[in-house]
Design a protein around this motif. Structure first.
Motif, short mmCIF file in Angstrom:
data_model
loop_
_atom_site.label_atom_id
_atom_site.label_comp_id
_atom_site.label_asym_id
_atom_site.label_seq_id
_atom_site.Cartn_x
_atom_site.Cartn_y
_atom_site.Cartn_z
N TYR A 102 0.69 -1.26 0.03
CA TYR A 102 0.05 -0.03 0.05
C TYR A 102 0.79 1.28 0.10
CZ TYR A 102 -4.35 -2.86 0.94
OH TYR A 102 -5.29 -4.01 0.92
N ARG A 103 1.94 1.17 0.65
CA ARG A 103 2.97 2.36 0.60
C ARG A 103 3.52 2.72 -0.67
NH1 ARG A 103 5.36 1.07 4.84
NH2 ARG A 103 4.57 2.20 6.23
N GLU A 104 3.75 1.78 -1.42
CA GLU A 104 4.36 1.89 -2.62
C GLU A 104 3.15 2.29 -3.70
OE1 GLU A 104 7.37 1.87 -5.55
OE2 GLU A 104 7.42 2.04 -3.56
N ILE A 105 1.98 1.78 -3.46
CA ILE A 105 0.89 2.21 -4.31
C ILE A 105 0.82 4.02 -4.28
CG2 ILE A 105 -1.68 2.37 -4.71
CD1 ILE A 105 -0.44 0.03 -5.76
N TYR A 114 -6.14 8.05 -0.81
CA TYR A 114 -7.59 7.91 -0.12
C TYR A 114 -7.74 6.54 -0.28
CZ TYR A 114 -7.72 12.85 1.16
OH TYR A 114 -7.42 13.79 1.72
N GLN A 115 -7.65 5.64 -1.34
CA GLN A 115 -7.86 4.57 -1.41
C GLN A 115 -7.14 3.70 -0.49
OE1 GLN A 115 -7.80 6.51 -4.27
NE2 GLN A 115 -8.70 5.12 -5.97
N VAL A 116 -5.66 4.00 -0.36
CA VAL A 116 -4.78 3.49 0.32
C VAL A 116 -5.28 3.70 1.74
CG1 VAL A 116 -2.28 3.63 1.18
CG2 VAL A 116 -2.79 3.45 -1.20
N GLY A 117 -5.46 4.95 2.08
CA GLY A 117 -6.13 5.36 3.56
C GLY A 117 -7.28 4.63 3.98
N ARG A 118 -8.13 4.22 3.05
CA ARG A 118 -9.27 3.37 3.55
C ARG A 118 -8.93 1.78 3.67
NH1 ARG A 118 -11.83 6.89 -0.16
NH2 ARG A 118 -11.25 5.74 -1.99
N SER A 119 -7.65 1.57 3.14
CA SER A 119 -7.29 0.28 3.12
C SER A 119 -6.56 0.10 4.51
CB SER A 119 -6.49 -0.08 2.04
OG SER A 119 -6.96 -0.32 0.79
N CYS A 120 -5.74 1.28 4.73
CA CYS A 120 -5.02 1.26 6.04
C CYS A 120 -5.97 1.26 7.40
CB CYS A 120 -4.40 2.59 6.29
SG CYS A 120 -3.04 2.47 5.22
N ALA A 121 -7.18 2.07 7.23
CA ALA A 121 -8.49 2.01 8.24
C ALA A 121 -8.86 0.60 8.40
CB ALA A 121 -9.48 2.87 7.90
N ALA A 122 -9.10 -0.15 7.31
CA ALA A 122 -9.95 -1.39 7.40
C ALA A 122 -8.73 -2.61 7.86
CB ALA A 122 -10.22 -1.73 6.14
N ALA A 123 -7.46 -2.23 7.60
CA ALA A 123 -6.66 -3.26 7.88
C ALA A 123 -5.88 -3.14 9.40
CB ALA A 123 -5.54 -3.58 7.00
#
Length: 151
Positions: A102-105, A114-123
């Motif tokens: 996700y960091r590399e994305i 923001y897609q990465v942020g949503r993934s971070c919140a979920a994970a």
């Protein structure tokens, strides 16, 4: 009943299970089943038949590309996301990528922060979420389980 309403249940089931792309994708149900299969199976997502779908008709192919790219990301592979219409919205369901993926994305494709942020919140990837320095976003707050650290 229009042709887009007709479907073959066996072809839908095969697509959902990642075994085969339906013979025709005119039906909304065939397209949806195919997308579900792509998002659920890396083998199906990287198959020649799905790869051909992604390089086909731009209007229809974009949805398949988004599903394929989401599956690649969740499998810790970083696809080419230069075309905004191929950038998936959800990159954490049905599985999470590693935090470094996700960091590399986010590094390569700032428009996907923001897609990465949503993934971070979920994970529960709090460290990466804080690194992203995002403005408050209700969709991110909704993804975060109450039991996990609050962002």
């Amino acid at each position: 009943m229009s042709s887009s309403d007709c479907f073959d249940i066996d072809q839908c089931q095969a697509a959902i299970e990642g075994r085969q792309v339906p013979e025709t994708l005119e039906s909304t149900w065939h397209r949806r089943a195919t997308i579900r299969g792509i998002r659920s199976s890396l083998e199906f997502a990287t198959s020649p038949s799905v790869t051909a779908l992604c390089s086909g008709n731009e209007d229809q192919g974009a949805a398949f590309c988004r599903a394929r790219n989401a599956m690649l990301i969740m499998s810790n592979m970083i696809p080419n996301l230069e075309n905004p219409s191929h950038q998936p919205y959800c990159i954490w369901y049905p599985g999470f990528a590693r935090e470094d993926t996700y960091r590399e994305i986010a590094r390569r494709y700032p428009s996907m922060r923001y897609q990465v942020g949503r993934s971070c919140a979920a994970a529960g990837y709090t460290t990466l979420y804080k690194e992203l320095d995002l403005l408050p976003d209700v969709s991110i707050a909704e993804e975060s389980p109450r039991e996990r650290t609050r962002f």
